[in-house]
Design a protein around this motif. Sequence first.
Motif, PDB file in Angstrom:
ATOM      1  N   ARG A 508     -19.860 -12.091 107.587  1.00  0.00           N
ATOM      2  CA  ARG A 508     -20.810 -11.839 108.775  1.00  0.00           C
ATOM      3  C   ARG A 508     -20.616 -12.950 109.132  1.00  0.00           C
ATOM      4  O   ARG A 508     -20.343 -14.172 108.594  1.00  0.00           O
ATOM      5  CB  ARG A 508     -22.180 -12.109 107.800  1.00  0.00           C
ATOM      6  CG  ARG A 508     -22.905 -10.922 107.181  1.00  0.00           C
ATOM      7  CD  ARG A 508     -22.942  -9.811 108.667  1.00  0.00           C
ATOM      8  NE  ARG A 508     -23.281  -8.717 107.819  1.00  0.00           N
ATOM      9  CZ  ARG A 508     -21.844  -7.462 108.237  1.00  0.00           C
ATOM     10  NH1 ARG A 508     -21.020  -7.950 108.753  1.00  0.00           N
ATOM     11  NH2 ARG A 508     -21.966  -6.084 107.706  1.00  0.00           N
ATOM     12  N   GLY A 509     -20.312 -13.577 110.002  1.00  0.00           N
ATOM     13  CA  GLY A 509     -20.320 -14.626 110.946  1.00  0.00           C
ATOM     14  C   GLY A 509     -19.080 -15.393 111.333  1.00  0.00           C
ATOM     15  O   GLY A 509     -18.876 -16.080 111.099  1.00  0.00           O
ATOM     16  N   PHE A 510     -18.155 -13.884 111.321  1.00  0.00           N
ATOM     17  CA  PHE A 510     -16.639 -15.015 111.303  1.00  0.00           C
ATOM     18  C   PHE A 510     -16.317 -15.215 112.552  1.00  0.00           C
ATOM     19  O   PHE A 510     -15.468 -16.357 112.119  1.00  0.00           O
ATOM     20  CB  PHE A 510     -15.709 -13.408 110.977  1.00  0.00           C
ATOM     21  CG  PHE A 510     -14.331 -14.103 110.857  1.00  0.00           C
ATOM     22  CD1 PHE A 510     -14.061 -15.067 109.697  1.00  0.00           C
ATOM     23  CD2 PHE A 510     -13.298 -13.270 111.766  1.00  0.00           C
ATOM     24  CE1 PHE A 510     -12.963 -15.167 109.306  1.00  0.00           C
ATOM     25  CE2 PHE A 510     -12.292 -14.102 111.941  1.00  0.00           C
ATOM     26  CZ  PHE A 510     -11.675 -14.669 110.356  1.00  0.00           C
ATOM     27  N   THR A 511     -16.903 -14.940 113.020  1.00  0.00           N
ATOM     28  CA  THR A 511     -15.948 -15.673 115.038  1.00  0.00           C
ATOM     29  C   THR A 511     -16.843 -17.412 114.386  1.00  0.00           C
ATOM     30  O   THR A 511     -15.562 -17.886 115.751  1.00  0.00           O
ATOM     31  CB  THR A 511     -17.038 -14.990 116.409  1.00  0.00           C
ATOM     32  OG1 THR A 511     -16.560 -13.821 115.856  1.00  0.00           O
ATOM     33  CG2 THR A 511     -16.488 -15.339 117.272  1.00  0.00           C
ATOM     34  N   PRO A 512     -17.573 -17.479 114.709  1.00  0.00           N
ATOM     35  CA  PRO A 512     -17.867 -18.732 114.157  1.00  0.00           C
ATOM     36  C   PRO A 512     -17.034 -19.475 114.383  1.00  0.00           C
ATOM     37  O   PRO A 512     -16.169 -20.875 114.152  1.00  0.00           O
ATOM     38  CB  PRO A 512     -19.388 -18.768 113.957  1.00  0.00           C
ATOM     39  CG  PRO A 512     -19.885 -18.094 114.714  1.00  0.00           C
ATOM     40  CD  PRO A 512     -19.383 -16.872 115.129  1.00  0.00           C
ATOM     41  N   ILE A 513     -16.848 -19.193 112.507  1.00  0.00           N
ATOM     42  CA  ILE A 513     -16.274 -19.876 111.146  1.00  0.00           C
ATOM     43  C   ILE A 513     -14.390 -20.032 112.039  1.00  0.00           C
ATOM     44  O   ILE A 513     -13.503 -21.311 112.256  1.00  0.00           O
ATOM     45  CB  ILE A 513     -16.251 -19.333 110.302  1.00  0.00           C
ATOM     46  CG1 ILE A 513     -17.729 -18.907 109.738  1.00  0.00           C
ATOM     47  CG2 ILE A 513     -14.776 -19.646 109.290  1.00  0.00           C
ATOM     48  CD1 ILE A 513     -17.499 -18.380 108.485  1.00  0.00           C
ATOM     49  N   GLU A 515     -13.781 -19.856 115.479  1.00  0.00           N
ATOM     50  CA  GLU A 515     -13.346 -21.050 115.991  1.00  0.00           C
ATOM     51  C   GLU A 515     -13.720 -22.758 115.972  1.00  0.00           C
ATOM     52  O   GLU A 515     -13.167 -23.586 116.083  1.00  0.00           O
ATOM     53  CB  GLU A 515     -14.855 -21.030 117.176  1.00  0.00           C
ATOM     54  CG  GLU A 515     -14.927 -19.778 117.809  1.00  0.00           C
ATOM     55  CD  GLU A 515     -15.467 -19.330 118.855  1.00  0.00           C
ATOM     56  OE1 GLU A 515     -16.553 -19.968 119.073  1.00  0.00           O
ATOM     57  OE2 GLU A 515     -15.937 -18.514 119.888  1.00  0.00           O
ATOM     58  N   ASP A 598     -24.815 -23.999 109.199  1.00  0.00           N
ATOM     59  CA  ASP A 598     -25.252 -23.238 107.899  1.00  0.00           C
ATOM     60  C   ASP A 598     -23.049 -23.336 107.244  1.00  0.00           C
ATOM     61  O   ASP A 598     -22.413 -22.435 107.457  1.00  0.00           O
ATOM     62  CB  ASP A 598     -25.488 -21.835 108.973  1.00  0.00           C
ATOM     63  CG  ASP A 598     -25.691 -20.841 107.770  1.00  0.00           C
ATOM     64  OD1 ASP A 598     -25.562 -21.392 106.335  1.00  0.00           O
ATOM     65  OD2 ASP A 598     -25.876 -19.598 108.493  1.00  0.00           O
ATOM     66  N   ARG A 602     -20.861 -15.460 104.354  1.00  0.00           N
ATOM     67  CA  ARG A 602     -21.894 -13.848 104.175  1.00  0.00           C
ATOM     68  C   ARG A 602     -21.328 -13.183 104.492  1.00  0.00           C
ATOM     69  O   ARG A 602     -20.076 -13.360 105.291  1.00  0.00           O
ATOM     70  CB  ARG A 602     -23.608 -14.031 104.324  1.00  0.00           C
ATOM     71  CG  ARG A 602     -24.000 -15.202 104.555  1.00  0.00           C
ATOM     72  CD  ARG A 602     -25.099 -14.926 104.855  1.00  0.00           C
ATOM     73  NE  ARG A 602     -26.309 -15.983 105.386  1.00  0.00           N
ATOM     74  CZ  ARG A 602     -26.459 -17.212 105.794  1.00  0.00           C
ATOM     75  NH1 ARG A 602     -25.164 -18.361 106.405  1.00  0.00           N
ATOM     76  NH2 ARG A 602     -27.259 -18.890 105.763  1.00  0.00           N
ATOM     77  N   LYS A 643     -26.189  -5.928 108.441  1.00  0.00           N
ATOM     78  CA  LYS A 643     -27.025  -7.481 109.622  1.00  0.00           C
ATOM     79  C   LYS A 643     -27.939  -6.493 109.975  1.00  0.00           C
ATOM     80  O   LYS A 643     -29.182  -7.435 109.820  1.00  0.00           O
ATOM     81  CB  LYS A 643     -25.843  -8.446 110.963  1.00  0.00           C
ATOM     82  CG  LYS A 643     -25.219  -6.566 111.289  1.00  0.00           C
ATOM     83  CD  LYS A 643     -24.335  -7.334 112.263  1.00  0.00           C
ATOM     84  CE  LYS A 643     -23.778  -6.226 113.437  1.00  0.00           C
ATOM     85  NZ  LYS A 643     -22.691  -5.594 113.079  1.00  0.00           N
ATOM     86  N   ASP A 648     -27.156  -7.425 101.788  1.00  0.00           N
ATOM     87  CA  ASP A 648     -25.219  -7.370 102.176  1.00  0.00           C
ATOM     88  C   ASP A 648     -24.179  -6.179 101.678  1.00  0.00           C
ATOM     89  O   ASP A 648     -23.684  -5.798 101.462  1.00  0.00           O
ATOM     90  CB  ASP A 648     -24.877  -8.913 101.282  1.00  0.00           C
ATOM     91  CG  ASP A 648     -25.585  -8.851  99.525  1.00  0.00           C
ATOM     92  OD1 ASP A 648     -27.071  -7.579  99.794  1.00  0.00           O
ATOM     93  OD2 ASP A 648     -25.391  -9.149  99.488  1.00  0.00           O
TER      94      ASP A 648
END
Length: 755
Positions: A508-513, A515, A598, A602, A643, A648
Amino acid sequence: MKRLPQAARCPTFGIAARLCRLVRSKNGRAVGAAAAMLVFLTLLRAYDPWIINELKERTFDTYQRLQPRPYTELPVRIVDIDEASIAAYGQWPWPRTRLAALTRRLGELGAGVVAFDVIFSESDRTTPSQLSADLGNSDLPDRAVTMKLLASLPDHDRLFAEAIEKTPVVLGFAASAAANDKRPPVKAGLAFIGVNPIGVLAPFRGSVSSLPMLSDAAAGIGGINLSARDRSGIIRRVPMLFSDGSRVYPGLAVEALRVAQNQKGIVVRGTGSSGNTDTGRAALIDMRVGDFRMPLTDDGEAWVYFDHDRPERYISVKDVLDPAKTAEVRPRVDGAIVLVGTSAAGLREARPTPLGEQIPGVAIHAQLIEQIISQGFIERPDWANGLEIVLTLALGALVAGLVLLFGAQFSSYAGVVVFAIAVAGSWFGFSHFRLLIDPIYPSLAALTTFVTVEGILYVVSDQEKKFVRQAFGQYLAPELLARLEDSPGAMRLGGESRDVTVMFMDVRGFTPISEALSATELVEFINTLLAPLSDAIQDELGTIDKYIGDSIMAFWNAPVDVADHPARACRAALKMRAVVKALNEADAFGFGARGFADPLVRIGVGINTGFACVGNMGSQKRFNYSAMGDVVNIAARIESTTKNFGTDLLVSEELVQAVNGIALLEAGEILLKGKSKPTKLYAIAGDEKFAATVEFIELTRLHQSLLTSIASRNVKESTAALAACRALGGYELQGLYDYFAGRVVDNTFDFSGDN
């Protein structure tokens, strides 16, 4: 094209040329290798080393396990010095007065013979004369009176000897390799036909026997040794005859039978007797005791055909000496061959049998007597070795010929058939005629010959391929050259329909990670996360299909069967949840140390079960073992909806119907992309242990109440039920109940959307 050196080439014409070409040919080399291997294997079998003999006898053990000697009620009993007897009369050794009482009691009960599997080689330590000697140097005030009183008492060993003399008793002795001059008296007469047993039996150099006064009083003396040839510890044979080089003694079982029949002696038959050709090698054939004949091995032993160790054979000494049990014991003892031995812990020497049981030594003698009385023997005839050597040659030559004529595949099938016939013939001989014929070594010899011939053919073929490559490599394309070398069939693609469980996992939220990390850091992050997640899947026997960036696709029940694959997939998902939690707590990714807003990673996991097409998919040059079908697509879409439900781990309704014991909670329905009807989904709350807890049972009830109140649009009841579920549910379920809180606020339950 290269040519062979002149010295290495064959003559051009004549018989010598044909022979040379035959020897140098692929088949000629294979025949030579097969012949050499067969000669070696045959000589090895003729020598019969320990490992070969043990393999053979393990086969015979298997036969006995498959068909043990059938039990019938026979007049053979074991009077057992068991735990109850030790508790009643004290620790062993007992005073000889008690043994005298036991002997007299067995005589009164009508025992045909009493055979002791015990050696009384020392004087009784409790006998009055022994006690008097111990008091001789003491300073007791009444020593003289005490010694006088002891001198007036009878000797315990003498009392035991008197009881033995009045009862048909057989005592045992042990032959020893340690030299001494102790020899028990010979009670049995010997007559022999053919070779003299003294010339065949290996002489013992010493013995351990009972006291002379006891041995002289006994009606018989028999050896109690077990076979020295059973070096692996499993008892398969028992010596029937012993010799010190000048005299012959029977074994305990033989002597007990002789005394029970009031016979004066035994008759032994060996090579050179009437009807048996003297082969020049002295060997024994059989022996007779009264009405009973028993076959012997060439060195005077007998194979024991075992039955299971049964309580029917045993009578406790405590019961024998109890007058109140006379009516119960007498019918079992009257006229029986009684062997006295022990099964008490610490006293008996447990002996393993081919049936996989540990039994006392006295039980082996009892079973031997039973098989003599019932005439239920197993025998290894004197022609067995010759037959097995012939079979070794014949089967090896047959398999080698089949390989050369028809190739490896047909020969392997034929070899299996030949092996089955050999085993079936051996089993038939045992089950119908009680003959011990080994099928394993000839079969292994045939297999070894097969491998040898195939190996030679492979090596020669490989040499031929190298020659082809050297000769034609500059003329043909590599693809055509490979066909010329191997001529393989076209690689088949396709698959089969199997019931599988499919899992998709995504971060989850792989794009911000991604970047926030450099390319190197991103690879390190992916490896740190996916390695333990993959281990969790494989720990539960899952097959990892592929890695797609930050995602994993896996499935169960292919390519091999996994009986409980839906439950294993759920347990793998729970392990993945625990892995991510542990990594976050340890800040394994370093996000906390770097001050990420954060720092927690996840994942979302979707699982579905159903039929899919699995197999090798791709092209003739490159393919991959994978799964395809609607069940795969739905699993991927379930993962993407995690999500939406705030949890999960989500599974399909089909999986819920296929799994038992996993703690599952209904999450709701969602219209997946490409589907006309909503799909009901469930959240994984825990494993089978958690599902059985009181807390989860109560949570299930409250959760159902929440679903019912939301469906009835009762906001008050929904709010109360939601609060109760939040209080009882763990941290992992709070996101799911956040989702339900939104449904309560919206006053609706169904969530529709395209996913």
